[in-house]
Design an enzyme around this catalytic site. Structure first.
Site, mmCIF file in Angstrom:
data_model
loop_
_atom_site.group_PDB
_atom_site.id
_atom_site.type_symbol
_atom_site.label_atom_id
_atom_site.label_comp_id
_atom_site.label_asym_id
_atom_site.label_seq_id
_atom_site.Cartn_x
_atom_site.Cartn_y
_atom_site.Cartn_z
ATOM 1 N N CYS A 164 -66.830 -3.451 -80.591
ATOM 2 C CA CYS A 164 -65.674 -3.737 -80.003
ATOM 3 C C CYS A 164 -64.380 -3.412 -81.052
ATOM 4 C CB CYS A 164 -65.346 -5.023 -79.202
ATOM 5 S SG CYS A 164 -65.619 -6.368 -80.481
ATOM 6 N N ASN A 205 -64.546 -7.125 -83.260
ATOM 7 C CA ASN A 205 -65.852 -8.167 -83.248
ATOM 8 C C ASN A 205 -65.422 -9.648 -83.781
ATOM 9 O OD1 ASN A 205 -68.645 -8.071 -86.044
ATOM 10 N ND2 ASN A 205 -68.728 -8.228 -83.800
ATOM 11 N N CYS A 252 -64.159 -11.110 -80.375
ATOM 12 C CA CYS A 252 -64.171 -11.522 -78.854
ATOM 13 C C CYS A 252 -65.262 -11.079 -78.076
ATOM 14 C CB CYS A 252 -62.823 -11.226 -78.248
ATOM 15 S SG CYS A 252 -61.320 -11.902 -78.983
ATOM 16 N N ARG A 253 -65.286 -9.694 -77.776
ATOM 17 C CA ARG A 253 -66.262 -9.266 -77.127
ATOM 18 C C ARG A 253 -67.550 -9.117 -77.490
ATOM 19 N NH1 ARG A 253 -62.413 -4.390 -75.302
ATOM 20 N NH2 ARG A 253 -62.019 -4.720 -77.570
ATOM 21 N N SER A 254 -67.868 -8.316 -78.855
ATOM 22 C CA SER A 254 -69.048 -7.826 -79.089
ATOM 23 C C SER A 254 -69.902 -8.947 -79.574
ATOM 24 C CB SER A 254 -69.309 -6.809 -80.169
ATOM 25 O OG SER A 254 -68.337 -7.047 -81.308
ATOM 26 N N ASP A 308 -60.199 -5.986 -72.930
ATOM 27 C CA ASP A 308 -59.862 -6.734 -74.102
ATOM 28 C C ASP A 308 -59.340 -7.983 -73.945
ATOM 29 O OD1 ASP A 308 -59.074 -7.757 -76.580
ATOM 30 O OD2 ASP A 308 -58.218 -5.678 -77.485
HETATM 31 P P1 4NP Z 1 -62.249 -7.707 -79.665
HETATM 32 O O1 4NP Z 1 -61.194 -8.365 -79.522
HETATM 33 O O2 4NP Z 1 -62.293 -6.405 -80.114
HETATM 34 O O3 4NP Z 1 -62.873 -8.057 -78.554
HETATM 35 O O4 4NP Z 1 -63.083 -8.541 -80.879
HETATM 36 C C1 4NP Z 1 -59.833 -8.221 -80.433
HETATM 37 C C2 4NP Z 1 -59.885 -9.051 -81.259
HETATM 38 C C3 4NP Z 1 -58.787 -9.104 -82.366
HETATM 39 C C4 4NP Z 1 -57.682 -7.919 -82.159
HETATM 40 C C5 4NP Z 1 -57.913 -7.303 -81.145
HETATM 41 C C6 4NP Z 1 -59.048 -7.260 -80.319
HETATM 42 N N1 4NP Z 1 -56.785 -7.752 -82.972
HETATM 43 O O5 4NP Z 1 -55.914 -7.062 -83.100
HETATM 44 O O6 4NP Z 1 -56.569 -8.413 -84.163
#
Ligand code: 4NP
Length: 156
Positions: free
Chosen positions: A8, A11, A13-15, A123
């Site tokens: 993602c 790294n 939240c989702r992955s 997201d």
């Molecule tokens: P992820 O979510 O891609 O599912 O881990 C996010 C985590 C952090 C950010 C964006 C999306 N960020 O902008 O810091």
């Protein structure tokens, strides 16, 4: 060993949640000696960090052990993993950009979701807790179908 990586943006939240769900399913299917999984982010914002507390909370709620430290996706992952699962279109494009080629095992995660084939795993970072439960349900369905595909394709 068949190696899978979920990718993602951050790294956190989702992955890492996808990795945890996949690891749990691999164990339930008795395939620990044959399939392994990992996760990474296309961005460098959260290297070394624990998963987001809301991803941990939803994993705990569903009795899924979760343990990961944020790391960035690197072009060498293209040779180390047979399957690369992108959470959204932007991750998909960034993976191809980092690799410099279209990897044979690169898929959008929701290509394996019967309830939204080809859609993105949204997201949840800027939203509320409900978003994390939605992501959990999407990943649980998609990873189940994906693992059946891996099992069939590789005659496991
Ligand atoms: P992820 O979510 O891609 O599912 O881990 C996010 C985590 C952090 C950010 C964006 C999306 N960020 O902008 O810091």
């Amino acid at each position: 060993m068949i190696k899978i990586i979920f990718v993602c943006l951050g790294n956190i939240c989702r992955s890492p949640l996808a990795e945890a769900i996949c690891q749990h399913k691999i164990k339930k299917k008795g395939l620990e000696g044959q399939i392994s999984c990992d996760s990474a982010g296309t961005a460098n914002y959260h290297i070394g960090e624990e998963p987001d507390s809301r991803s941990i909370e939803v994993a705990v709620k569903h009795n899924i052990p979760i343990d990961h430290k944020g790391r960035q996706f690197h072009h060498t992952d293209g040779t180390n993993y047979q399957y690369i699962l992108a959470m959204d279109e932007s991750n998909y494009r960034n993976i191809i950009h980092e690799l410099g080629y279209k990897h044979d095992g690169l898929y959008l995660m929701r290509n394996f979701d019967s309830q939204g084939r080809g859609m993105e795993v949204p997201d949840p970072y800027y939203g509320g807790k409900d978003g994390f439960e939605d992501v959990y349900q999407i990943l649980d369905r998609s990873i189940e179908e994906f693992l059946e595909f891996v099992i069939e394709t590789n005659h496991l």
